[in-house]
Design a protein around this motif. Structure first.
Motif, PDB file in Angstrom:
ATOM      1  N   ARG A  86       1.215  -1.269  -0.245  1.00 13.22           N
ATOM      2  CA  ARG A  86       0.675   0.047  -0.172  1.00 13.22           C
ATOM      3  C   ARG A  86       1.220   1.090   0.184  1.00 13.22           C
ATOM      4  O   ARG A  86       0.656   2.407  -0.627  1.00 13.22           O
ATOM      5  CB  ARG A  86      -1.090  -0.015   0.809  1.00 13.22           C
ATOM      6  CG  ARG A  86      -2.016   1.005   1.355  1.00 13.22           C
ATOM      7  CD  ARG A  86      -2.826   1.520   2.530  1.00 13.22           C
ATOM      8  NE  ARG A  86      -3.547   2.465   2.286  1.00 13.22           N
ATOM      9  CZ  ARG A  86      -3.498   3.268   3.269  1.00 13.22           C
ATOM     10  NH1 ARG A  86      -2.343   3.337   3.763  1.00 13.22           N
ATOM     11  NH2 ARG A  86      -4.089   4.537   3.305  1.00 13.22           N
ATOM     12  N   PRO A  87       2.607   1.278   1.654  1.00 13.24           N
ATOM     13  CA  PRO A  87       2.103   2.203   1.005  1.00 13.24           C
ATOM     14  C   PRO A  87       3.759   3.082  -0.802  1.00 13.24           C
ATOM     15  O   PRO A  87       3.694   4.141  -0.886  1.00 13.24           O
ATOM     16  CB  PRO A  87       4.030   2.342   1.842  1.00 13.24           C
ATOM     17  CG  PRO A  87       3.119   1.168   2.685  1.00 13.24           C
ATOM     18  CD  PRO A  87       2.327   0.356   1.753  1.00 13.24           C
ATOM     19  N   ILE A  88       4.091   2.066  -1.014  1.00 15.52           N
ATOM     20  CA  ILE A  88       4.029   2.454  -2.542  1.00 15.52           C
ATOM     21  C   ILE A  88       2.899   2.955  -4.245  1.00 15.52           C
ATOM     22  O   ILE A  88       3.064   3.405  -4.930  1.00 15.52           O
ATOM     23  CB  ILE A  88       5.151   1.071  -2.842  1.00 15.52           C
ATOM     24  CG1 ILE A  88       4.338  -0.632  -2.992  1.00 15.52           C
ATOM     25  CG2 ILE A  88       5.943   1.270  -2.179  1.00 15.52           C
ATOM     26  CD1 ILE A  88       5.622  -1.038  -3.877  1.00 15.52           C
ATOM     27  N   LEU A  89       1.236   2.701  -3.176  1.00 14.38           N
ATOM     28  CA  LEU A  89       0.946   2.964  -4.146  1.00 14.38           C
ATOM     29  C   LEU A  89       0.466   4.314  -5.059  1.00 14.38           C
ATOM     30  O   LEU A  89       1.089   4.547  -3.978  1.00 14.38           O
ATOM     31  CB  LEU A  89      -0.391   1.629  -3.967  1.00 14.38           C
ATOM     32  CG  LEU A  89      -0.180   0.331  -4.034  1.00 14.38           C
ATOM     33  CD1 LEU A  89      -1.775  -0.219  -3.754  1.00 14.38           C
ATOM     34  CD2 LEU A  89      -0.410  -0.370  -5.569  1.00 14.38           C
ATOM     35  N   PRO A  90       0.130   4.663  -5.623  1.00 10.58           N
ATOM     36  CA  PRO A  90      -0.241   5.823  -6.451  1.00 10.58           C
ATOM     37  C   PRO A  90      -1.003   6.526  -6.057  1.00 10.58           C
ATOM     38  O   PRO A  90      -1.867   5.770  -5.372  1.00 10.58           O
ATOM     39  CB  PRO A  90      -0.063   5.754  -7.551  1.00 10.58           C
ATOM     40  CG  PRO A  90      -0.330   4.595  -7.627  1.00 10.58           C
ATOM     41  CD  PRO A  90       0.169   3.805  -7.303  1.00 10.58           C
ATOM     42  N   LYS A  91      -0.814   7.436  -5.560  1.00  8.60           N
ATOM     43  CA  LYS A  91      -1.619   8.263  -4.587  1.00  8.60           C
ATOM     44  C   LYS A  91      -3.224   8.672  -4.698  1.00  8.60           C
ATOM     45  O   LYS A  91      -2.738   8.946  -6.324  1.00  8.60           O
ATOM     46  CB  LYS A  91      -2.094   9.172  -3.143  1.00  8.60           C
ATOM     47  CG  LYS A  91      -0.473   8.998  -2.441  1.00  8.60           C
ATOM     48  CD  LYS A  91      -1.174   8.065  -1.214  1.00  8.60           C
ATOM     49  CE  LYS A  91       0.210   7.323  -0.461  1.00  8.60           C
ATOM     50  NZ  LYS A  91       0.181   5.989  -0.199  1.00  8.60           N
ATOM     51  N   ARG A  92      -4.325   8.595  -5.154  1.00 10.02           N
ATOM     52  CA  ARG A  92      -5.537   8.392  -6.038  1.00 10.02           C
ATOM     53  C   ARG A  92      -6.478   9.630  -4.992  1.00 10.02           C
ATOM     54  O   ARG A  92      -6.885   9.124  -3.859  1.00 10.02           O
ATOM     55  CB  ARG A  92      -5.401   8.160  -6.474  1.00 10.02           C
ATOM     56  CG  ARG A  92      -5.164   7.397  -7.959  1.00 10.02           C
ATOM     57  CD  ARG A  92      -5.834   6.140  -8.911  1.00 10.02           C
ATOM     58  NE  ARG A  92      -5.461   5.800  -9.574  1.00 10.02           N
ATOM     59  CZ  ARG A  92      -5.571   5.271 -10.399  1.00 10.02           C
ATOM     60  NH1 ARG A  92      -6.718   4.134  -9.896  1.00 10.02           N
ATOM     61  NH2 ARG A  92      -4.437   4.307 -11.407  1.00 10.02           N
TER      62      ARG A  92
END
Length: 97
Positions: A86-92
């Motif tokens: 989750r920490p490396i997923l892009p923020k949307r």
């Protein structure tokens, strides 16, 4: 997702304060939290299970994730996801105001 059943709070909003919900900011940013209509705080797999139990087509998943064989695997898988993926997923921005 079923806005008639849930109130969704965007924790990335500048107006969000975890303390207003009696939660710790670090915990809210790491694990999904829900507050049930009765005021109980549920975290991680238990939060997903509660959400699924209230959705018509996912109530089966709520029961399956609580099975003695499935639950420990789900807990480990969720912790791996929350800590490393989750920490490396892009923020949307998922929710429009």
């Amino acid at each position: 997702m079923a806005p008639e059943i849930f109130e969704i709070v965007d924790i990335s909003s500048p107006d969000f304060s975890a303390e207003n919900f009696h939660l710790q900011p670090e915990a809210v940013n790491k694990h999904m939290h829900i507050i049930t209509p009765e005021g109980k705080v549920m975290v991680g797999i238990d939060a997903f299970s509660h959400i699924w139990s209230r959705l018509k087509h996912y109530s089966w998943a709520s029961r399956v994730i609580q099975w003695p064989i499935v639950r420990p695997v789900a807990l480990v898988a969720y912790e791996i996801f929350a800590s490393y993926i989750r920490p490396i997923l892009p923020k949307r921005k998922w929710f429009k105001k």
